[in-house]
Design a protein around this motif. Structure first.
Motif, PDB file in Angstrom:
ATOM      1  N   LYS A   1       0.860  -1.124  -0.323  1.00  0.00           N
ATOM      2  CA  LYS A   1       0.276  -0.569   0.088  1.00  0.00           C
ATOM      3  C   LYS A   1       0.614   1.010   0.189  1.00  0.00           C
ATOM      4  O   LYS A   1       0.006   1.890  -0.061  1.00  0.00           O
ATOM      5  N   THR A   2       2.476   0.906  -0.200  1.00  0.00           N
ATOM      6  CA  THR A   2       3.016   2.118   0.294  1.00  0.00           C
ATOM      7  C   THR A   2       3.970   1.901  -0.688  1.00  0.00           C
ATOM      8  O   THR A   2       4.620   0.258  -1.304  1.00  0.00           O
TER       9      THR A   2
ATOM     10  N   SER B   1      10.296   4.619  -5.478  1.00  0.00           N
ATOM     11  CA  SER B   1       9.876   3.143  -4.160  1.00  0.00           C
ATOM     12  C   SER B   1      10.665   2.625  -5.179  1.00  0.00           C
ATOM     13  O   SER B   1      10.971   2.534  -5.830  1.00  0.00           O
TER      14      SER B   1
ATOM     15  N   TYR C   1       2.755  -2.821 -14.386  1.00  0.00           N
ATOM     16  CA  TYR C   1       2.439  -2.263 -13.026  1.00  0.00           C
ATOM     17  C   TYR C   1       2.626  -0.583 -13.675  1.00  0.00           C
ATOM     18  O   TYR C   1       2.860  -0.037 -14.354  1.00  0.00           O
ATOM     19  N   GLY C   2       2.036  -0.069 -12.525  1.00  0.00           N
ATOM     20  CA  GLY C   2       1.929   1.519 -12.848  1.00  0.00           C
ATOM     21  C   GLY C   2       1.146   1.604 -13.437  1.00  0.00           C
ATOM     22  O   GLY C   2       0.264   3.559 -13.823  1.00  0.00           O
TER      23      GLY C   2
ATOM     24  N   ASP D   1      -2.854   0.605 -12.760  1.00  0.00           N
ATOM     25  CA  ASP D   1      -3.882   0.424 -12.275  1.00  0.00           C
ATOM     26  C   ASP D   1      -3.416   0.541 -10.226  1.00  0.00           C
ATOM     27  O   ASP D   1      -2.437  -0.123  -9.978  1.00  0.00           O
ATOM     28  N   LYS D   2      -3.268   1.448  -9.795  1.00  0.00           N
ATOM     29  CA  LYS D   2      -3.813   1.280  -8.053  1.00  0.00           C
ATOM     30  C   LYS D   2      -4.018  -0.185  -7.454  1.00  0.00           C
ATOM     31  O   LYS D   2      -3.196   0.230  -6.893  1.00  0.00           O
ATOM     32  N   LYS D   3      -5.060  -0.385  -7.639  1.00  0.00           N
ATOM     33  CA  LYS D   3      -5.662  -2.091  -7.089  1.00  0.00           C
ATOM     34  C   LYS D   3      -4.867  -2.656  -7.769  1.00  0.00           C
ATOM     35  O   LYS D   3      -3.919  -3.573  -6.660  1.00  0.00           O
ATOM     36  N   SER D   4      -4.900  -2.995  -8.830  1.00  0.00           N
ATOM     37  CA  SER D   4      -3.731  -3.942  -9.027  1.00  0.00           C
ATOM     38  C   SER D   4      -1.858  -4.113  -8.737  1.00  0.00           C
ATOM     39  O   SER D   4      -1.277  -4.827  -8.362  1.00  0.00           O
ATOM     40  N   ASP D   5      -1.172  -2.215  -9.132  1.00  0.00           N
ATOM     41  CA  ASP D   5      -0.078  -2.374  -8.654  1.00  0.00           C
ATOM     42  C   ASP D   5       0.603  -2.709  -7.057  1.00  0.00           C
ATOM     43  O   ASP D   5       0.824  -3.297  -6.406  1.00  0.00           O
ATOM     44  N   VAL D   6      -0.693  -2.733  -5.444  1.00  0.00           N
ATOM     45  CA  VAL D   6      -0.934  -3.083  -4.284  1.00  0.00           C
ATOM     46  C   VAL D   6      -0.027  -4.840  -4.747  1.00  0.00           C
ATOM     47  O   VAL D   6      -0.063  -5.252  -3.674  1.00  0.00           O
TER      48      VAL D   6
ATOM     49  N   ARG E   1       3.270  -5.623  -5.894  1.00  0.00           N
ATOM     50  CA  ARG E   1       4.173  -5.331  -4.890  1.00  0.00           C
ATOM     51  C   ARG E   1       3.848  -6.546  -3.382  1.00  0.00           C
ATOM     52  O   ARG E   1       5.280  -6.648  -3.503  1.00  0.00           O
TER      53      ARG E   1
END
Length: 877
Positions: free
Chosen positions: A80-81, A241, A263-264, A266-271, A274
């Motif tokens: 998330k971060t 990051s 990667y980059g 969609d925020k949801k799939s990025d979580v 990561r």
């Protein structure tokens, strides 16, 4: 500054400090050695604590490492971060009473400005507010302007854990530019925004804090520094990051390609990407260091990381096992610095794949539970799932809240997220309180105070030796003398006694002189090279300074040596017949037997056990010489010597060579020729953990004794069965078949009894609003027969709820069943059984259609059954 890769930075750092006289040590295992205060290594200095406290002598007073680490307190923030991770590498340089601030600070400045070429005008440092010495060095020696040296309080710039070694620290920061800042006038070093990033902490351990809170200066202060490799790489590569750093991004992109996402984008799939990237790195290294998934300790941490990564893969649409494939990419990026993960790659992949398959079964169970929750909500006319139930799905079955919400939304439902967060926070509080920092390793024991005492071990060549008594410890205190009847720990200047190490038990024997006789039952190592002889004074008075003769039990030593050499032969035989994935995962070598744990995922067949046993015996009778070679560790590895998962070796190692058949790094005692082992017999093979098997065996006279006992057993069986040895197997087979036939007849009789009883129960069934209700106590039946009765009644009554009970072993056993139409009308027998078990002072539960439980109060059986009828009427719609 040059955009250096992670692997380049790591090598530059270690090479730089080698040039400053530091010994480069490989990363220690993630499994702490002799440190109960830690579950996993979480900092570069953690495995070096014994050197700082004086419990052990360091291989050099100057050391540099790149230490792999795992930290899990912020696991729920990972993904998330941009900063949080569970696996990271810590670069460090350490001084054990050698150099101090005037060397450590200029060297740090030299490395960051000359080697990494970071712009000087973008570097800031913090110091402890009262540390004028550090200020003078930063300002006068290094030349850093005073305005870029920030004094901070104890909370920020003083390192201590309870009592023991502690001291001020100085942190180096990099200014990433105004565009990364918060824009506040107060923005500066220490601000929570992303402008100033701390990347290197220099700890000056110069005090010893006592129980009264006094800070006593250490006679020889230490240096302990830590630089996060991922963090400095983020600075060097000018990315935002740790997941954008070259090595880590390579893994992230690979996972994205597998899932068909970028990667980059969609925020949801990025979580999800990561989480998977971080966790698969940690998982790979944990398994490489011998950790296996389990439900406790570090095995639980591994399982949690694995399952968390797997379920985030599920959110990306990866429903199949996939993590084991990602290991190839992790190994490719890290094998240069950690060659052991290349050697153990196939084993690591097997462990992960097995756990992924096991998790898929668990998460499927969770789906069944969630379906039950949805049915209950529909039946009650509600559309919000309780937070406690959502948390149970997360904690027990591995469901992320996102997955629960997604499935519920398909039915027009939602989750009480506040309730879920409350349960999650409660779990965090429990975890924190149960794992408070343990200071035990920093506390001085009696042995760490003996700075100049060492024992020379001569036991490889001799079974006895003259020696001088250097110390006597009685009741954890140093004493000058001890007398007959007292239990003591004795340290000698020279000893033939082997101290427990590497799975081999310590020697027993005697210490004596003309006036003293001491029975020694064990020998262990204390800090440094102190051999502690544990025993009881049988005669006389022993004084520090006495000259004595130390004599080991030669018979026990030789029996132990036979078993130890046999473990080496066994290891090689296993790798030959079972596969190269086999590695030693633990061992115990005693005079009586050997125990050998190894990595393998299934039980050995009788044929495999025989092949291995025959192979070892063949090598014994080949009369192969056993040689011991002393060489550097690098040379030993190049020559094919095997090193163990969690053992740490010095620069010079001892290689036990059994011709070209077996070659291992080992400090234990061995025979000089395999023929001395006599015979080898495997007496047991079993599983001890997921992916770990255990073989127990005996050698020499132990093997002969084992075979003699087997002969006695066969003789007794002959007498009981009244047959000759050659007819035993046939006779047992006949008896076994007779038993099976009788059991089959018994089952048929039971079925007839149940059928006849079912007629009576059908006649007694009560029709309540179109659903038949049956409750009864059937003490003639056991639990399995109650279930059989329930199935018969369901089949014959069609629409029914059944609650049956039987008393067995002073307990009430309840079984409940319900047909589909009864469930649709609000009935959940799991809830009914739970409540009636509570009435009878017990516990129970289950699904809506089938449940069981136990009651402890026999007098309440009738009340419980009456309660079941009331609950049935209350819930039926």
């Amino acid at each position: 500054m040059e955009k250096l890769g992670m692997n380049e930075i790591r090598e530059k750092y270690l090479s730089f400090f080698e040039s400053k006289g530091h010994l480069r040590l490989p990363s220690f295992s993630l499994v702490p050695k002799n440190d109960k205060s830690l579950l996993l290594i979480n900092a570069g200095m953690a495995p070096l604590k014994p050197y700082f406290t004086g419990k052990e002598i360091p291989p050099s007073r100057r050391v540099t490492t790149c230490q792999k680490c795992i930290r899990t307190p912020d696991i729920d923030r990972v993904g998330k971060t941009a900063r949080h991770g569970t696996f990271f590498e810590m670069l460090g340089n350490f001084s054990f009473g050698d150099y101090f601030k005037k060397e450590a600070i200029p060297w740090a400045w030299e490395f960051v400005t000359k080697v990494l070429e970071l712009p000087e005008d973008r570097l800031w440092v913090t110091i402890y507010e009262n540390d004028d010495e550090a200020f003078e060095i930063w300002n006068k020696v290094v030349g850093l302007p005073p305005e870029r040296i920030v004094r901070m309080g104890k909370e920020d710039n003083f390192w201590e854990i309870g009592t023991g070694p502690c001291g001020p620290c100085s942190e180096i920061y990099f200014d990433r530019g105004e565009d990364k800042g918060c824009g506040k006038p107060t923005c500066g070093v220490g601000c929570d925004c992303d402008r100033f990033i701390e990347f290197w902490n220099l700890v000056f351990t110069q005090f010893d804090k006592d129980a009264e809170g006094n800070y006593n200066p250490l006679p020889k202060p230490n240096i302990d520094t830590g630089m996060g490799l991922e963090r400095i790489a983020t600075i060097m590569q000018e990315v935002d990051s740790i997941f954008d750093v070259d090595v880590i991004r390579g893994i992230t992109d690979y996972v994205g390609k597998m899932a068909g996402v970028k990667y980059g984008a969609d925020k949801k799939s990025d979580v999800s990407l990561r989480v998977i990237t971080d966790h698969i790195r940690g998982v790979t290294f944990m398994i490489s260091d011998g950790i296996l998934p389990s439900n406790e300790g570090r095995g639980y941490v591994l399982r949690r990381l694995l399952r968390r990564a797997a379920r985030y893969g599920k959110l990306l649409g990866l429903d199949r096992p996939f993590l084991y494939d990602v290991v190839d990419v992790v190994v490719e990026h890290y094998k240069g610095a950690y060659p052991e993960i290349q050697e153990r790659k196939e084993y690591i992949k097997k462990v992960i794949k097995k756990e992924e398959e096991r998790f898929k079964e668990t998460i499927d169970q969770g789906l069944d539970i969630l379906d039950g929750y949805i049915n209950d909500l529909k039946a009650s006319g509600k559309n919000v799932l309780e937070g406690s139930k959502a948390f149970k799905l997360y904690d027990t079955y591995g469901f992320p809240i996102e997955l629960t919400k997604e499935i519920l939304s398909e039915s027009g439902m939602s989750v009480d997220e506040d309730g879920y967060q409350k349960e999650l926070e409660n779990q965090r509080l429990r975890a924190r309180s149960s794992r408070k920092e343990d200071n035990a390793l920093w506390e001085k024991d009696i042995y760490s105070t003996m700075k100049d005492i060492e024992t020379k071990f001569v036991g490889y060549e001799a079974f006895k030796s003259d020696a001088k008594v250097l110390a006597i410890i009685k009741d954890d205190e140093l004493v000058n003398s001890a007398e007959a009847g007292e239990e003591v720990n004795i340290i000698l200047d020279m000893t033939p006694f082997y101290a427990e190490s590497g799975g081999q038990v310590g020697d027993s024997g005697i210490i004596k002189s003309e006036d003293v006789y001491i029975n020694i039952k064990d020998c262990k190592k204390a800090g440094g090279n102190k051999f502690v002889h544990i025993g009881t004074i049988e005669r006389g008075i022993l004084n520090v300074g006495d000259t004595v003769e130390a004599i080991i039990d030669e018979k026990n030593r030789m029996s132990t040596a036979r078993n130890h050499t046999a473990t080496h032969l066994l290891h090689s035989a296993l790798r030959k017949f079972i596969g190269d994935h086999v590695h030693q995962a633990g061992s115990l070598v005693t005079p009586d037997r050997l125990r050998f744990d190894f990595t393998h995922y299934q039980a050995l067949t009788a044929y495999e056990i025989k092949m291995i046993e025959d192979e070892v015996n063949e090598k014994i009778y080949e009369s192969i010489g056993v040689s011991i070679d002393i060489m550097s560790q690098d040379e030993a590895i190049k020559k094919g010597a095997m090193a163990l998962f969690q053992e740490k070796y010095g620069d010079v190692v001892r290689v036990v060579n059994i011709s070209d058949y077996s070659k291992e790094l080992c400090g234990g005692t061995h025979v000089t020729n395999t023929i001395q082992i006599g015979a080898f017999k495997i007496i047991a093979e079993s599983g001890v953990a997921a992916g770990v098997r255990r073989i127990e065996a005996v050698t020499g006279l132990g093997a002969l004794e084992f075979l003699n006992k087997k002969g006695e057993l066969i003789s007794n069986i002959e007498q009981i069965l009244k047959v000759n040895e050659k007819d035993i197997v046939d006779r047992i087979a006949d008896l076994s078949q007779t038993i099976k036939d009788l059991e089959r007849q018994l089952e048929q009789l039971k079925s007839k009894v149940v059928l006849s009883m079912s007629d009576k129960l059908i006649n007694s069934a009560e029709d309540i609003n179109g659903i038949k209700f049956v409750s009864a106590t059937l003490n003639d039946l056991d639990v399995d027969e109650l279930k059989m009765m329930g199935d018969i009644l369901k089949d014959r009554l069609k629409s029914t709820v059944i609650i049956l009970a039987t008393i067995r072993d002073e307990k009430i056993n309840f079984v409940g069943m319900a047909t589909k139409d009864a469930i649709e009308r609000g009935i959940n027998v799991g809830n009914i059984i739970r409540e009636i078990c509570q009435v009878a002072d017990g516990k129970g539960g289950g699904r809506a259609d089938m449940a069981q439980g136990v009651g402890n109060n026999l007098e309440k059986i009738n009340i419980a059954l009456e309660t079941s009828r009331s609950l049935f009427i209350e819930k039926l719609k």
